[in-house]
Design an enzyme around this catalytic site. Structure first.
Site, PDB file in Angstrom:
ATOM      1  N   THR A  14       0.872  -1.187   0.000  1.00 51.71           N
ATOM      2  CA  THR A  14       0.000   0.000   0.000  1.00 51.71           C
ATOM      3  C   THR A  14       0.904   1.232   0.000  1.00 51.71           C
ATOM      4  OG1 THR A  14      -1.783  -1.086   1.188  1.00 51.71           O
ATOM      5  CG2 THR A  14      -1.624   1.296   1.471  1.00 51.71           C
TER       6      THR A  14
ATOM      7  N   THR B 241      -0.614   1.609   6.758  1.00 49.14           N
ATOM      8  CA  THR B 241      -0.414   0.434   5.921  1.00 49.14           C
ATOM      9  C   THR B 241      -0.433  -0.801   6.814  1.00 49.14           C
ATOM     10  OG1 THR B 241       1.182  -0.752   4.541  1.00 49.14           O
ATOM     11  CG2 THR B 241       2.080   0.914   6.014  1.00 49.14           C
TER      12      THR B 241
ATOM     13  N   ARG C  68     -14.449  -6.718  -0.895  1.00 49.06           N
ATOM     14  CA  ARG C  68     -13.890  -6.332   0.413  1.00 49.06           C
ATOM     15  C   ARG C  68     -13.249  -4.939   0.334  1.00 49.06           C
ATOM     16  NH1 ARG C  68      -8.392  -4.892   1.926  1.00 49.06           N
ATOM     17  NH2 ARG C  68      -8.134  -5.363   4.130  1.00 49.06           N
ATOM     18  N   VAL C  69     -13.471  -4.133   1.355  1.00 43.76           N
ATOM     19  CA  VAL C  69     -12.855  -2.812   1.434  1.00 43.76           C
ATOM     20  C   VAL C  69     -12.021  -2.744   2.707  1.00 43.76           C
ATOM     21  CG1 VAL C  69     -13.283  -0.331   1.657  1.00 43.76           C
ATOM     22  CG2 VAL C  69     -14.710  -1.719   0.137  1.00 43.76           C
ATOM     23  N   GLY C  70     -10.807  -2.272   2.580  1.00 44.36           N
ATOM     24  CA  GLY C  70      -9.923  -2.165   3.745  1.00 44.36           C
ATOM     25  C   GLY C  70      -9.976  -0.792   4.387  1.00 44.36           C
ATOM     26  N   ASP C  71      -8.923  -0.472   5.126  1.00 47.89           N
ATOM     27  CA  ASP C  71      -8.878   0.785   5.882  1.00 47.89           C
ATOM     28  C   ASP C  71      -8.543   2.002   5.026  1.00 47.89           C
ATOM     29  OD1 ASP C  71      -6.282  -0.417   5.518  1.00 47.89           O
ATOM     30  OD2 ASP C  71      -5.471   1.102   6.857  1.00 47.89           O
TER      31      ASP C  71
ATOM     32  N   GLY D  15      -5.992  -4.136   6.851  1.00 56.37           N
ATOM     33  CA  GLY D  15      -6.945  -3.049   7.010  1.00 56.37           C
ATOM     34  C   GLY D  15      -8.018  -3.281   8.042  1.00 56.37           C
TER      35      GLY D  15
HETATM   36  N1  GLY Z   1      -4.170  -1.560   4.276  1.00 55.74           N
HETATM   37  C1  GLY Z   1      -4.669  -1.900   3.017  1.00 55.74           C
HETATM   38  C2  GLY Z   1      -5.791  -2.822   3.058  1.00 55.74           C
HETATM   39  O1  GLY Z   1      -5.983  -3.529   4.057  1.00 55.74           O
HETATM   40  O2  GLY Z   1      -6.527  -2.897   2.108  1.00 55.74           O
END
Ligand code: GLY
Length: 308
Positions: free
Chosen positions: A171, A222, A199-202, A225
């Site tokens: 990331t 990073t 899926r969506v991360g942070d 997430g």
């Molecule tokens: N930190 C990036 C993700 O988990 O998508």
């Protein structure tokens, strides 16, 4: 826990009309660095820092420089963002990005987009051209087509995967304090290896992977997430500074410990405060990052800056 002391020292007084920035190329980046040549990563990051220095010296805004830095990283297939986004399976990938400016708390983000060359720029357009903060999936793609953003064929993104079907990290993100005292943060990612489509991360969630507030700091994260979301980690750093009056370094150290202790999470973050002091913190991981503090020398490191 051991912070990267080297970059947390020697900040000049708060009102110095100078600029600072930190750029990261993701947690667990030593794997990729060792597979490729470390020189390539270091040189690319140093070039990027010098480009940012030139912009900031000429009075560019923190927001413009964050977008510039993240765009360059998105275009570099060595990173897991933009062109180098890891495929979730053959012929499928998704990208997330967010950008935020600290003066107004304005922010924009996109999640689950495909074919967009620079998701960070699309995130900025969401911020500047809509009343919304986050657009996802088809809606984000439809919005992209109404804007003048570069849309690329799948083959543009497949290039690394075709050569090397292995787990990949990286990331990317940037935090900047400009000459005018404004802060901004941006983060962009291709997600995590093997994630379920959708899926969506942070990264695109303001306050989790990305946050900026002129009263405190700008942060880009990073790592895995889900844990950063549970801990609302980037906002936590800012709140500790605002409410508990902690300095940036203590606040980042405290927050990384919280991530570890409360979520068993791991990863890293970069930060810059309103005085232009910069800091990086991580645990259980390497984290490629480079920085310029108060207009000083460009530095790059990928060594783990925190061990637990
Ligand atoms: N930190 C990036 C993700 O988990 O998508």
């Amino acid at each position: 826990m051991k912070l990267n002391q080297a970059i947390c020292q020697n900040a000049k007084p708060k009102d110095t009309p100078s600029f600072s920035l930190v750029i990261h190329g993701g947690a667990w980046s030593s794997f990729e660095i060792l597979r490729a040549s470390p020189e390539t990563y270091v040189n690319n990051l140093k070039l990027l820092l010098e480009g940012a220095r030139q912009m900031l010296s000429n009075g560019a805004s923190a927001l413009d420089v964050v977008e510039y830095c993240v765009r360059q990283e998105e275009d570099d297939p060595l990173h897991n963002a933009g062109r180098g986004s890891i495929p979730k399976k053959i012929d499928f990938y998704q990208m997330d990005a967010a950008i935020m400016e600290g003066a107004t708390l304005s922010c924009g983000a996109v999640a689950g987009v495909q074919n967009v060359k620079n998701p960070i720029s699309l995130a900025r357009l969401v911020m500047e051209k809509t009343n919304h903060v986050l657009l996802v999936d088809q809606g984000a793609m439809d919005f992209a087509r109404t804007q003048n953003v570069d849309i690329m064929p799948d083959t543009y993104f497949d290039i690394l995967f075709l050569k090397d079907n292995q787990e990949k990290h990286g990331t990317v993100g940037a935090v900047v304090r400009d000459m005018h005292g404004n802060l901004a943060a941006g983060t962009s990612t291709g997600g995590v290896f093997g994630q379920i489509p959708g899926r969506v991360g942070d990264t695109p969630l303001i306050g989790a992977g990305t946050y900026a507030n002129n009263q405190t700091c700008a942060i880009s994260c990073t790592g895995v997430g889900e844990d950063f979301i549970r801990a609302t980690l980037s906002h936590r750093v800012s709140m500790l500074m605002e409410i508990a009056h902690m300095p940036l370094q203590d606040s980042m150290e405290n927050s990384m410990a919280y991530l570890r202790d409360r979520t068993n999470g791991s990863g890293g973050m970069i930060g810059v405060d309103r005085a232009g002091k910069v800091c990086s913190a991580a645990h259980d991981t390497s984290m490629l990052h480079g920085w310029i503090e108060q207009g000083g020398r460009a530095e790059v490191s990928w060594e783990p800056s925190v061990s637990v």
